[in-house]
Structure formats: C-alpha cells, structure tokens
Write a protein that holds these residues in place. Structure first.
Motif, PDB file in Angstrom:
ATOM      1  N   ARG A   1       6.602  11.684   8.868  1.00 41.33           N
ATOM      2  CA  ARG A   1       5.554  11.236   8.053  1.00 41.33           C
ATOM      3  C   ARG A   1       4.681  10.228   8.828  1.00 41.33           C
ATOM      4  N   VAL A   2       5.110   9.814   9.833  1.00 42.98           N
ATOM      5  CA  VAL A   2       4.502   8.576  10.702  1.00 42.98           C
ATOM      6  C   VAL A   2       4.048   9.258  11.903  1.00 42.98           C
ATOM      7  N   ILE A   3       2.716   9.141  12.028  1.00 44.53           N
ATOM      8  CA  ILE A   3       2.045   9.782  13.370  1.00 44.53           C
ATOM      9  C   ILE A   3       1.643   8.521  14.086  1.00 44.53           C
ATOM     10  N   ILE A   4       1.917   8.728  15.429  1.00 45.27           N
ATOM     11  CA  ILE A   4       1.762   7.646  16.411  1.00 45.27           C
ATOM     12  C   ILE A   4       0.413   8.043  17.384  1.00 45.27           C
TER      13      ILE A   4
ATOM     14  N   LEU B   1      -1.812  15.599   8.723  1.00 42.14           N
ATOM     15  CA  LEU B   1      -2.107  16.700   7.679  1.00 42.14           C
ATOM     16  C   LEU B   1      -1.267  17.889   7.845  1.00 42.14           C
ATOM     17  N   THR B   2      -0.978  18.422   9.041  1.00 40.99           N
ATOM     18  CA  THR B   2      -0.551  19.965   9.355  1.00 40.99           C
ATOM     19  C   THR B   2       0.723  19.714  10.351  1.00 40.99           C
ATOM     20  N   GLY B   3       0.789  18.373  10.956  1.00 36.48           N
ATOM     21  CA  GLY B   3       2.090  18.474  11.966  1.00 36.48           C
ATOM     22  C   GLY B   3       1.731  19.271  13.360  1.00 36.48           C
ATOM     23  N   GLN B   4       0.576  19.608  13.338  1.00 34.58           N
ATOM     24  CA  GLN B   4       0.331  20.524  14.667  1.00 34.58           C
ATOM     25  C   GLN B   4      -1.265  19.996  15.146  1.00 34.58           C
ATOM     26  N   SER B   5      -1.405  20.530  16.342  1.00 35.75           N
ATOM     27  CA  SER B   5      -2.974  20.352  16.760  1.00 35.75           C
ATOM     28  C   SER B   5      -3.312  21.299  17.996  1.00 35.75           C
ATOM     29  N   VAL B   6      -4.429  21.637  18.121  1.00 38.98           N
ATOM     30  CA  VAL B   6      -4.897  22.958  18.730  1.00 38.98           C
ATOM     31  C   VAL B   6      -4.725  22.515  20.183  1.00 38.98           C
ATOM     32  N   PHE B   7      -4.293  21.196  20.507  1.00 37.83           N
ATOM     33  CA  PHE B   7      -4.229  20.745  22.046  1.00 37.83           C
ATOM     34  C   PHE B   7      -2.538  20.788  22.244  1.00 37.83           C
ATOM     35  N   ASP B   8      -2.431  21.042  23.856  1.00 39.71           N
ATOM     36  CA  ASP B   8      -1.042  20.795  24.095  1.00 39.71           C
ATOM     37  C   ASP B   8      -0.624  19.423  24.220  1.00 39.71           C
ATOM     38  N   LEU B   9       0.088  18.905  23.187  1.00 39.28           N
ATOM     39  CA  LEU B   9       0.285  17.485  23.343  1.00 39.28           C
ATOM     40  C   LEU B   9       1.682  17.125  23.966  1.00 39.28           C
ATOM     41  N   THR B  10       2.118  18.036  24.628  1.00 40.00           N
ATOM     42  CA  THR B  10       3.634  17.908  25.212  1.00 40.00           C
ATOM     43  C   THR B  10       3.563  16.684  26.121  1.00 40.00           C
ATOM     44  N   PRO B  11       2.715  16.479  27.121  1.00 44.04           N
ATOM     45  CA  PRO B  11       2.867  15.197  27.698  1.00 44.04           C
ATOM     46  C   PRO B  11       2.842  13.875  27.196  1.00 44.04           C
ATOM     47  N   PHE B  12       2.542  13.844  25.897  1.00 41.81           N
ATOM     48  CA  PHE B  12       2.272  12.676  25.055  1.00 41.81           C
ATOM     49  C   PHE B  12       3.288  12.477  24.190  1.00 41.81           C
ATOM     50  N   ARG B  13       4.429  13.281  23.835  1.00 41.09           N
ATOM     51  CA  ARG B  13       5.224  13.149  22.987  1.00 41.09           C
ATOM     52  C   ARG B  13       6.008  11.842  22.559  1.00 41.09           C
ATOM     53  N   PRO B  14       6.004  11.065  21.770  1.00 42.28           N
ATOM     54  CA  PRO B  14       6.566   9.756  21.672  1.00 42.28           C
ATOM     55  C   PRO B  14       8.013   9.913  21.857  1.00 42.28           C
ATOM     56  N   GLY B  15       8.658  10.941  21.898  1.00 39.07           N
ATOM     57  CA  GLY B  15      10.325  11.043  22.110  1.00 39.07           C
ATOM     58  C   GLY B  15      10.341  11.302  23.423  1.00 39.07           C
TER      59      GLY B  15
ATOM     60  N   ALA C   1       4.444  12.569  16.110  1.00 41.93           N
ATOM     61  CA  ALA C   1       5.175  12.149  14.807  1.00 41.93           C
ATOM     62  C   ALA C   1       6.246  11.180  15.548  1.00 41.93           C
ATOM     63  N   HIS C   2       6.522  10.245  14.640  1.00 43.05           N
ATOM     64  CA  HIS C   2       7.364   9.015  15.113  1.00 43.05           C
ATOM     65  C   HIS C   2       8.843   9.890  15.215  1.00 43.05           C
TER      66      HIS C   2
ATOM     67  N   VAL D   1       0.820  -1.360  -0.035  1.00 42.09           N
ATOM     68  CA  VAL D   1      -0.109   0.162  -0.004  1.00 42.09           C
ATOM     69  C   VAL D   1       0.863   1.228   0.241  1.00 42.09           C
ATOM     70  N   HIS D   2       0.491   2.321  -0.768  1.00 35.74           N
ATOM     71  CA  HIS D   2       1.412   3.388  -1.000  1.00 35.74           C
ATOM     72  C   HIS D   2       0.647   4.560  -0.299  1.00 35.74           C
ATOM     73  N   ALA D   3       1.462   5.217   0.544  1.00 36.00           N
ATOM     74  CA  ALA D   3       0.686   6.545   1.381  1.00 36.00           C
ATOM     75  C   ALA D   3       1.995   7.645   1.333  1.00 36.00           C
ATOM     76  N   ASP D   4       1.289   8.805   1.619  1.00 31.80           N
ATOM     77  CA  ASP D   4       2.230   9.912   1.843  1.00 31.80           C
ATOM     78  C   ASP D   4       2.554  10.211   3.342  1.00 31.80           C
ATOM     79  N   ARG D   5       1.239   9.803   4.139  1.00 31.25           N
ATOM     80  CA  ARG D   5       1.410   9.660   5.563  1.00 31.25           C
ATOM     81  C   ARG D   5       0.959   8.560   6.080  1.00 31.25           C
ATOM     82  N   VAL D   6       1.566   8.191   7.397  1.00 31.12           N
ATOM     83  CA  VAL D   6       0.867   6.906   7.967  1.00 31.12           C
ATOM     84  C   VAL D   6       0.507   7.184   9.440  1.00 31.12           C
ATOM     85  N   ILE D   7      -0.397   6.679   9.920  1.00 35.53           N
ATOM     86  CA  ILE D   7      -1.086   6.962  11.094  1.00 35.53           C
ATOM     87  C   ILE D   7      -0.895   5.503  11.985  1.00 35.53           C
ATOM     88  N   VAL D   8      -0.249   5.147  13.053  1.00 36.10           N
ATOM     89  CA  VAL D   8      -0.293   4.052  13.761  1.00 36.10           C
ATOM     90  C   VAL D   8      -1.054   3.877  15.128  1.00 36.10           C
ATOM     91  N   THR D   9      -2.216   3.290  14.925  1.00 38.04           N
ATOM     92  CA  THR D   9      -2.930   3.060  15.888  1.00 38.04           C
ATOM     93  C   THR D   9      -3.243   1.715  16.156  1.00 38.04           C
TER      94      THR D   9
END
Ligand SMILES: Cc1cc2nc3c(=O)[nH]c(=O)nc-3n(C[C@H](O)[C@H](O)[C@H](O)COP(=O)(O)OP(=O)(O)OC[C@H]3O[C@@H](n4cnc5c(N)ncnc54)[C@H](O)[C@@H]3O)c2cc1C
Length: 376
Positions: free
Chosen positions: A332-335, A359-373, A326-327, A193-201
């Motif tokens: 391009r890979v969103i977790i 789609l934008t790399g951003q969110s209106v929510f503060d996702l700092t506590p959830f950063r994958p890194g 983001a991974h 399957v080919h894609a520009d972005r991937v979401i891993v859920t």
C-alpha cells in the motif's frame, strides 16, 4: 460502486507535487503533506534551473520515461500558461570510450534519437567557449534544454489544488502504521491523517522514512555555482547548449547557459555525505576556487566573478538508479524517491507512474531497474 481510495502523498517537491496533480486530475481524493512550504530551498529541487536531456548516458531504460516527460512538460506549460522548458540542445563531452559519451551514444542509437557526433575541433568551432582537449568527442542532442524547477512545483501544486487535492504545508510526517479496515494512519506534526495508499516522495529525507525498505540511501551535498562570464552573449541560451563534461574517468561537471543570473556550473557527485537535517549549507571560498580551476582548464571565458553559490542535496542509491515501486514490506506504500541527482526532468512522468502504482499496482513502463527491493 466502490469508493476511490484516498491517497496521501508525503513530500511535495518535484515528484510529490506531480503525483498529487496526477491523482487529483483522476478525481482521486488525495492529500499532500510537506514539512515546509514548497517550492523551498531545503531539499533537492531549488536553484533556478535543471537540465533535461534525452540521450540518457545512465541507461537507455530512462529514454521512454523522458520521452513521456517531454509530452507532459508541454502539457503543463499549456495548462499553466507559462513557459517551463527552454530548449537549448545538449552536449555530452568526454573521451570517446568514457561512460558519458559511450552511454549517450548507446541510448541515442538504440532508441533512435537524433544526435550528432562532434570531434574536438568541431566542438570548438561551434561552441568557441568550450576548450575541448584533443581526443574529446561531443554527443550533441537537439531536444535537451533547461527546466524551471521552482515554477514547475508551484504550478503543479496550484493545479492540483484547483483539481481538488488537499494541501497541508508545514506538516511533517513522522511515520505510519496499519489500522483496522486495511487503512493506514500517518502521524504528522499537525495530527493524524488516514489514507488507503501512501506515496513517499520525501527526497533527501527519504532515508528517515524508508529505513525499513532495505535500500541503503545516501544523501550527498552538492554546490551549484554561478559566474559572470567575460562576455554574456556566447553564454546565452541562444548560443550555448546545456552540457555535461566527463573531465576525468567517471568525474563530471555540467553547466547551463546564462538566463540572467550568471553561467551556472556544478560537479555531478564528488560531494560529501551529509544528512538532510545537517547539510552544511555554507559554501567555502576553497570550493569556489576548485570550481574555478575546472573552468580555467575547460571554459576559461566563464572564469569571471562568482555571483552565487548554493548547496542542494542528492539522494543516492548504490547503483544511482531511482527507487520506484511498492515498499517491500507493504504494497500500500509506494516509493518514488532517491533520484540520485538526475530526477527532476522526469517529475511529471514520475507523477503519472506513482499515481498508477498507487491505484493499480502497475505501470505501462518497465520499472524493473528501479525496484525498491533490488538491494536485497
Ligand atoms: C544541485 C542539483 C542539481 C541537479 N540537477 C539536475 C538536473 O539538471 N536535471 C535533473 O533531472 N535532475 C537534477 N537534479 C536532481 C533533481 O533535482 C532531484 O532528483 C529531484 O529534484 C528530487 O525531487 P524529490 O521530489 O525526490 O525531492 P524534493 O523536491 O526535495 O522533495 C521532497 C519533499 O519532501 C518533503 N518532505 C521530506 N520529508 C518529509 C516528511 N517527513 N513529512 C512531510 N514532508 C516531507 C520536503 O520538504 C520536500 O519538499 C539535481 C539535484 C541537485 C541537488
């Protein structure tokens, strides 16, 4: 005009079905893949019911997300023409200085949520089935309730397909790699399957797919139990709130009113570490016996005949907060995974957030506590 990116969603459970719906509604070409045919009983989103609550003891950081989730659950109910959320109120019971009561109060107070504080006598007066020991405190919040997980996933996928998303069931993704032109190629059991972005859920299978993401994930086996109470009425959704009980320091069990299948209770954590490939599904009589001991102590009228016991899987991070972002090795890979046993209530807002991130790399929510890194 540049074409919209094609997005592939790996895993169509709670978070993935919602992400696919959010993408399809925005007119994004999206394909959702699942190794099974959701809703199914192999992952983390089965068992007839899930708690939604707002005075979030884990951290006030979740409150803006859950508020948005309430709006989106209502919208989903309207779009689907079927109820998904039954409001019962929610009671967090435990010692005044325990993590549950302290955390729920802090969230309610800092976020301006309505709540009542009950002492042990008042808990027993209002909810006679709860034998709260002297010194216990209850934080009672009005908007908590019960969600129907299987119906929610089924509906989200149906609406996503109607909005143009492509669904591929029984399609297991084994990995992905970059290809020419900046796209990604997913290897699946039914072809590439080919894609520009991937979401891993991928829920409890996330450790397989996210081995390179630097997040030490653990899958934990949990058992959900149903019992036939002595008398049904005090355990009905009209009378009983959903509840969490801190019965020992940092040790919890929770329950949901009887909606026809029995009174449902389970421990929160305290389960054995397993893998999604070998989760030990059988529930032993001793496990049921241990649950009954808790009931005899705190809710004796619920200690009737067991009517069902089913296993389910938590996917835990070390700090029990989500992975959302983001991974670390490929933006391009969103977790959107590892909800550590408390993610279902957020499903529609997770869908919205994951679509925004893809789609934008951003969110209106503060996702700092959830950063994958964040685990280094
Ligand atoms: C017993 C129990 C009780 C819970 N109670 C609550 C509660 O009361 N309230 C609450 O908010 N939360 C609760 N939770 C947590 C909540 O249910 C989970 O956080 C949530 O359901 C996780 O959703 P998910 O989308 O991450 O995983 P899932 O819904 O399990 O979805 C993952 C999907 O990915 C698919 N998949 C995996 N790997 C691949 C692959 N390689 N290729 C293709 N497809 C793949 C799977 O087949 C699956 O469909 C509970 C969890 C459990 C286990």
């Amino acid at each position: 005009m540049t074409a919209a990116p094609r997005v592939a969603v790996i895993g169509l459970g709670a978070a993935g079905s919602a992400a696919l719906l959010a993408l399809a509604r925005r007119g994004i070409p999206a394909v959702g893949l699942d190794r099974f045919r959701p809703p199914h009983p192999h992952g983390s989103s089965h068992g007839r019911s899930r708690v939604i609550r707002e005075a979030y003891y884990e951290s006030p950081a979740y409150v803006p997300l859950v508020r948005r989730a309430y709006e989106l659950w209502q919208a989903l109910e309207r779009d689907g023409g079927r109820p998904l959320l039954q409001q019962t109120g929610g009671l967090m019971i435990g010692p005044a200085d325990g993590a549950l009561v302290r955390g729920a109060r802090a969230s309610a107070e800092t976020q301006g949520l309505p709540f009542e504080l009950l002492d042990a006598a008042e808990i027993r007066r209002r909810f006679p089935v709860f034998h709260a020991p002297a010194g216990s405190v209850g934080v009672l919040e009005p908007r908590a309730g019960v969600l129907d997980p299987e119906a929610a996933i089924e509906l989200s996928l149906a609406l996503a397909a109607r909005a143009g998303a492509e669904l591929r069931f029984e399609a297991q993704v084994t990995g992905w790699s970059g290809e020419e032109g900046g796209r990604l190629r997913l290897d699946t059991s039914t072809g590439p399957v080919h894609a520009d972005r991937v979401i891993v859920t991928a829920g409890p299978w996330a450790p397989e797919l996210l081995a390179g993401a630097g997040a030490p994930l653990e899958v934990e086996r949990q058992v959900m139990y149903w019992f036939q109470p002595a008398a049904p009425e005090p355990f009905s959704a009209a009378r009983l709130p959903v509840f969490i009980w801190e019965w020992g320091a940092g040790r919890y069990f929770y329950g949901l009113p009887d909606q026809g299948a029995g009174f449902k209770v389970a421990r929160h954590h305290d389960g054995e570490t397993v893998s999604a490939a070998a989760p030990r599904r059988a529930v032993q009589p001793e496990e049921i016996g241990e649950m009954r001991q808790l009931l005899r102590r705190f809710i004796p009228d619920a200690d009737g005949p067991p009517t069902d016991a089913v296993t389910c899987l938590y996917t835990n991070t070390p700090d029990h907060h989500f992975l959302l972002g983001a991974h670390p090795r490929d933006p391009r890979v969103i977790i959107g995974s590892a909800c550590s046993g408390h993610g279902f209530k957020f499903a529609p807002v997770l869908g919205e957030v994951l679509a925004d991130l893809a789609l934008t790399g951003q969110s209106v929510f503060d996702l700092t506590p959830f950063r994958p890194g964040r685990f280094g």
